[in-house]
Design an enzyme around this catalytic site. Sequence first.
Site, PDB file in Angstrom:
ATOM      1  N   TYR A  11     -65.925  11.029  34.092  1.00  0.00           N
ATOM      2  CA  TYR A  11     -64.681  11.670  34.558  1.00  0.00           C
ATOM      3  C   TYR A  11     -64.891  12.456  35.865  1.00  0.00           C
ATOM      4  N   ILE A  12     -65.720  13.475  35.821  1.00  0.00           N
ATOM      5  CA  ILE A  12     -65.876  14.315  37.023  1.00  0.00           C
ATOM      6  C   ILE A  12     -66.729  13.568  38.060  1.00  0.00           C
ATOM      7  N   ASP A  31     -75.880   5.473  35.466  1.00  0.00           N
ATOM      8  CA  ASP A  31     -75.119   5.824  34.263  1.00  0.00           C
ATOM      9  C   ASP A  31     -75.489   4.814  33.182  1.00  0.00           C
ATOM     10  N   ASN A  32     -75.568   5.266  31.949  1.00  0.00           N
ATOM     11  CA  ASN A  32     -75.856   4.314  30.865  1.00  0.00           C
ATOM     12  C   ASN A  32     -74.575   3.828  30.182  1.00  0.00           C
ATOM     13  N   ASP A  58     -80.660   4.501  30.765  1.00  0.00           N
ATOM     14  CA  ASP A  58     -80.579   5.784  30.088  1.00  0.00           C
ATOM     15  C   ASP A  58     -81.624   6.725  30.690  1.00  0.00           C
ATOM     16  N   PHE A  81     -74.535  14.859  36.625  1.00  0.00           N
ATOM     17  CA  PHE A  81     -73.440  14.999  35.660  1.00  0.00           C
ATOM     18  C   PHE A  81     -73.819  14.454  34.284  1.00  0.00           C
ATOM     19  N   SER A 125     -71.370  25.157  32.917  1.00  0.00           N
ATOM     20  CA  SER A 125     -70.070  25.359  32.271  1.00  0.00           C
ATOM     21  C   SER A 125     -69.793  26.842  32.051  1.00  0.00           C
ATOM     22  N   TYR A 150     -74.133  22.104  22.214  1.00  0.00           N
ATOM     23  CA  TYR A 150     -73.753  21.674  23.560  1.00  0.00           C
ATOM     24  C   TYR A 150     -73.880  22.827  24.552  1.00  0.00           C
ATOM     25  N   LYS A 154     -76.567  23.741  28.022  1.00  0.00           N
ATOM     26  CA  LYS A 154     -76.267  24.196  29.389  1.00  0.00           C
ATOM     27  C   LYS A 154     -77.099  25.446  29.719  1.00  0.00           C
ATOM     28  N   ARG A 231     -57.035  29.951  29.475  1.00  0.00           N
ATOM     29  CA  ARG A 231     -58.158  29.318  30.177  1.00  0.00           C
ATOM     30  C   ARG A 231     -57.831  29.210  31.661  1.00  0.00           C
ATOM     31  N   GLY A 297     -64.740  28.803  16.904  1.00  0.00           N
ATOM     32  CA  GLY A 297     -65.576  28.772  18.109  1.00  0.00           C
ATOM     33  C   GLY A 297     -64.828  29.001  19.410  1.00  0.00           C
TER      34      GLY A 297
HETATM   35  P1  NAD Z   1     -68.215  12.220  31.070  1.00  0.00           P
HETATM   36  O1  NAD Z   1     -68.680  11.942  29.685  1.00  0.00           O
HETATM   37  O2  NAD Z   1     -66.931  11.617  31.508  1.00  0.00           O
HETATM   38  O3  NAD Z   1     -69.348  11.766  32.110  1.00  0.00           O
HETATM   39  C1  NAD Z   1     -70.717  11.843  31.813  1.00  0.00           C
HETATM   40  C2  NAD Z   1     -71.330  10.489  32.177  1.00  0.00           C
HETATM   41  O4  NAD Z   1     -72.731  10.539  31.928  1.00  0.00           O
HETATM   42  C3  NAD Z   1     -70.776   9.337  31.355  1.00  0.00           C
HETATM   43  O5  NAD Z   1     -70.373   8.310  32.239  1.00  0.00           O
HETATM   44  C4  NAD Z   1     -71.946   8.904  30.469  1.00  0.00           C
HETATM   45  O6  NAD Z   1     -71.920   7.502  30.230  1.00  0.00           O
HETATM   46  C5  NAD Z   1     -73.138   9.334  31.303  1.00  0.00           C
HETATM   47  N1  NAD Z   1     -74.351   9.647  30.545  1.00  0.00           N
HETATM   48  C6  NAD Z   1     -74.483  10.490  29.491  1.00  0.00           C
HETATM   49  N2  NAD Z   1     -75.764  10.543  29.088  1.00  0.00           N
HETATM   50  C7  NAD Z   1     -76.476   9.747  29.924  1.00  0.00           C
HETATM   51  C8  NAD Z   1     -77.855   9.384  30.017  1.00  0.00           C
HETATM   52  N3  NAD Z   1     -78.746   9.858  29.157  1.00  0.00           N
HETATM   53  N4  NAD Z   1     -78.228   8.543  30.999  1.00  0.00           N
HETATM   54  C9  NAD Z   1     -77.324   8.027  31.862  1.00  0.00           C
HETATM   55  N5  NAD Z   1     -76.011   8.324  31.816  1.00  0.00           N
HETATM   56  C10 NAD Z   1     -75.587   9.173  30.853  1.00  0.00           C
HETATM   57  O7  NAD Z   1     -68.191  13.800  31.249  1.00  0.00           O
HETATM   58  P2  NAD Z   1     -67.545  14.697  32.405  1.00  0.00           P
HETATM   59  O8  NAD Z   1     -66.360  15.383  31.840  1.00  0.00           O
HETATM   60  O9  NAD Z   1     -67.403  13.925  33.650  1.00  0.00           O
HETATM   61  O10 NAD Z   1     -68.677  15.795  32.539  1.00  0.00           O
HETATM   62  C11 NAD Z   1     -69.702  15.688  33.515  1.00  0.00           C
HETATM   63  C12 NAD Z   1     -70.636  16.864  33.385  1.00  0.00           C
HETATM   64  O11 NAD Z   1     -69.916  18.085  33.530  1.00  0.00           O
HETATM   65  C13 NAD Z   1     -71.361  16.967  32.039  1.00  0.00           C
HETATM   66  O12 NAD Z   1     -72.660  17.430  32.283  1.00  0.00           O
HETATM   67  C14 NAD Z   1     -70.564  18.008  31.293  1.00  0.00           C
HETATM   68  O13 NAD Z   1     -71.336  18.674  30.336  1.00  0.00           O
HETATM   69  C15 NAD Z   1     -70.175  18.942  32.431  1.00  0.00           C
HETATM   70  N6  NAD Z   1     -68.967  19.739  32.154  1.00  0.00           N
HETATM   71  C16 NAD Z   1     -67.816  19.099  31.803  1.00  0.00           C
HETATM   72  C17 NAD Z   1     -66.679  19.847  31.539  1.00  0.00           C
HETATM   73  C18 NAD Z   1     -65.394  19.185  31.093  1.00  0.00           C
HETATM   74  O14 NAD Z   1     -64.537  19.866  30.549  1.00  0.00           O
HETATM   75  N7  NAD Z   1     -65.195  17.881  31.342  1.00  0.00           N
HETATM   76  C19 NAD Z   1     -66.721  21.251  31.656  1.00  0.00           C
HETATM   77  C20 NAD Z   1     -67.909  21.862  32.032  1.00  0.00           C
HETATM   78  C21 NAD Z   1     -69.040  21.093  32.281  1.00  0.00           C
HETATM   79  C1  WQD Z   2     -58.363  24.561  25.850  1.00  0.00           C
HETATM   80  C2  WQD Z   2     -57.394  25.401  25.036  1.00  0.00           C
HETATM   81  C3  WQD Z   2     -57.811  25.313  22.675  1.00  0.00           C
HETATM   82  C4  WQD Z   2     -56.861  21.130  22.033  1.00  0.00           C
HETATM   83  C5  WQD Z   2     -64.104  22.931  26.323  1.00  0.00           C
HETATM   84  C6  WQD Z   2     -65.562  23.205  26.057  1.00  0.00           C
HETATM   85  C7  WQD Z   2     -66.196  23.874  27.240  1.00  0.00           C
HETATM   86  C8  WQD Z   2     -65.944  23.067  28.514  1.00  0.00           C
HETATM   87  C9  WQD Z   2     -64.499  22.740  28.694  1.00  0.00           C
HETATM   88  C10 WQD Z   2     -67.738  21.568  28.892  1.00  0.00           C
HETATM   89  C11 WQD Z   2     -58.074  26.172  23.901  1.00  0.00           C
HETATM   90  C12 WQD Z   2     -56.469  24.706  23.001  1.00  0.00           C
HETATM   91  C13 WQD Z   2     -57.058  22.363  22.630  1.00  0.00           C
HETATM   92  C14 WQD Z   2     -55.763  20.971  21.136  1.00  0.00           C
HETATM   93  C15 WQD Z   2     -55.178  23.275  21.515  1.00  0.00           C
HETATM   94  N1  WQD Z   2     -66.585  21.799  28.461  1.00  0.00           N
HETATM   95  N2  WQD Z   2     -56.238  23.404  22.366  1.00  0.00           N
HETATM   96  N3  WQD Z   2     -54.972  22.059  20.919  1.00  0.00           N
HETATM   97  O1  WQD Z   2     -62.331  24.658  24.423  1.00  0.00           O
HETATM   98  O2  WQD Z   2     -61.648  25.808  26.591  1.00  0.00           O
HETATM   99  O3  WQD Z   2     -63.478  24.177  26.591  1.00  0.00           O
HETATM  100  O4  WQD Z   2     -63.985  22.135  27.493  1.00  0.00           O
HETATM  101  O5  WQD Z   2     -68.563  22.314  29.287  1.00  0.00           O
HETATM  102  O6  WQD Z   2     -67.543  23.977  26.966  1.00  0.00           O
HETATM  103  O7  WQD Z   2     -65.651  24.048  24.924  1.00  0.00           O
HETATM  104  O8  WQD Z   2     -61.200  23.355  26.287  1.00  0.00           O
HETATM  105  O9  WQD Z   2     -59.367  21.722  26.398  1.00  0.00           O
HETATM  106  O10 WQD Z   2     -60.661  21.973  24.236  1.00  0.00           O
HETATM  107  O11 WQD Z   2     -59.145  23.773  24.949  1.00  0.00           O
HETATM  108  O12 WQD Z   2     -54.428  24.218  21.259  1.00  0.00           O
HETATM  109  O13 WQD Z   2     -55.573  19.906  20.546  1.00  0.00           O
HETATM  110  O14 WQD Z   2     -56.470  24.511  24.386  1.00  0.00           O
HETATM  111  O15 WQD Z   2     -57.770  26.025  21.473  1.00  0.00           O
HETATM  112  O16 WQD Z   2     -57.423  27.389  23.766  1.00  0.00           O
HETATM  113  P1  WQD Z   2     -62.151  24.598  25.870  1.00  0.00           P
HETATM  114  P2  WQD Z   2     -60.096  22.599  25.458  1.00  0.00           P
END
Ligand code: NAD
Ligand code: WQD
Length: 340
Positions: A11-12, A31-32, A58, A81, A125, A150, A154, A231, A297
């Site tokens: 995604y990101i 990417d795997n 991987d 990522f 995060s 998780y 981080k 948030r 949580g």
């Molecule tokens: P995502 O799952 O869409 O992307 C992660 C990608 O990494 C995937 O394409 C997956 O196939 C690949 N991957 C996972 N493990 C792997 C491995 N061992 N080897 C090779 N490829 C691998 O997730 P995202 O939302 O794009 O998040 C990207 C990063 O940002 C992650 O580290 C996540 O923890 C961090 N992050 C995400 C959020 C969020 O809310 N989306 C918030 C904070 C931090």
């Molecule tokens: C947002 C708000 C829920 C779903 C998570 C991870 C965090 C980071 C970002 C990676 C909260 C509420 C949600 C639903 C709801 N990821 N909600 N109904 O929990 O802030 O953060 O993603 O690092 O580590 O914990 O994001 O989108 O799940 O929730 O009411 O069906 O929406 O309770 O208040 P969160 P979220």
Amino acid sequence: MKILVTGGTGYIGSHTVVELQQKGFDVIIVDNLSNSDINVLSSIEKITGIKPEFEEFDMIDRDKTADFFKRNNDIQGIIHFAAYKAVGESVEKPLMYYRNNLFSLVNILQGMKDNNIENFVFSSSCTVYGQPEELPVTEDAPVQKAESPYGNTKQISEEIITDTVKSTDIKAIALRYFNPIGAHESAIIGELPIGIPNCLMPFITQTAIGIREQLRVFGGDYNTPDGTAIRDYIHVVDLAKAHVIAVDRMIKKKMKKDFEVFNLGTGNGFSVLEVIKSFEKVTGEKLNYRIVDRRAGDVEQVWADTKFANDELGWKAEKDLDEMTLSAWKWELALKNLQT
Ligand code: NAD
Ligand code: WQD
């Protein structure tokens, strides 16, 4: 300038690849495909006209990762990522999370050390702050005991990076994302949640389009103006742009310390009900939702102090909540068209 983007079909990552290419960087993705689709490469090409180089393996595989770096020692910087990210799943399968998120990090840092690659950007995060005592939360706020394996990956990752930076030539920037939502304006790439989404935004769009019956709003009795949790939602394209700036800062040797940490948010907190209202306003859709008990949580409220990122990176999130919710909806509609 060749940049490795691990997790670049995710995604990101995919949004960041687009921004990097549009600024003239060459990108190689590893990417795997454990949580993404190979077709994302063609989608990226549709937007930028350039298909990024891609290797599927991987990164917890030490030999394959070492071999990759040997063959690609002209890489100037890495944006890492690749990780598993589902909080609930990490509680069920902690070892899977520790193995994936930590072993891959160690293998990459080893590859950097062995091949004299210096610049490393890490996806961290806001989860590291837990429920901060003071809001908005600054980068200096104490890291609190993680609520989930998780979140712990981080925190441990940041520690591994801290120690590695001290003992090698590697420089690092950790970007602590708040809540990334939305999709590219073209609606050609976006979030692809596999199974039932945990996160709010994809759950909203899937409910509105009829994939899910009803959104459950977790908690209506928080100590917030409307009782629902708050948030700092940030548009994924704003987030992606910050990565390009971070990489550029490292390559141009503008860092003030060998390991820098930045919050990436808008600085504005929105409640769950405010997100729903924005969605309903910009799309004209009526959302079926109901307030239920709090989710275990969850923190009550968190939003970023963005001053450090704004001043030091010269970066500021530009897109507002309505742009976020509308782009997420356009992406959901595009996905439906793809499937029919
Ligand atoms: P995502 O799952 O869409 O992307 C992660 C990608 O990494 C995937 O394409 C997956 O196939 C690949 N991957 C996972 N493990 C792997 C491995 N061992 N080897 C090779 N490829 C691998 O997730 P995202 O939302 O794009 O998040 C990207 C990063 O940002 C992650 O580290 C996540 O923890 C961090 N992050 C995400 C959020 C969020 O809310 N989306 C918030 C904070 C931090
Ligand atoms: C947002 C708000 C829920 C779903 C998570 C991870 C965090 C980071 C970002 C990676 C909260 C509420 C949600 C639903 C709801 N990821 N909600 N109904 O929990 O802030 O953060 O993603 O690092 O580590 O914990 O994001 O989108 O799940 O929730 O009411 O069906 O929406 O309770 O208040 P969160 P979220």
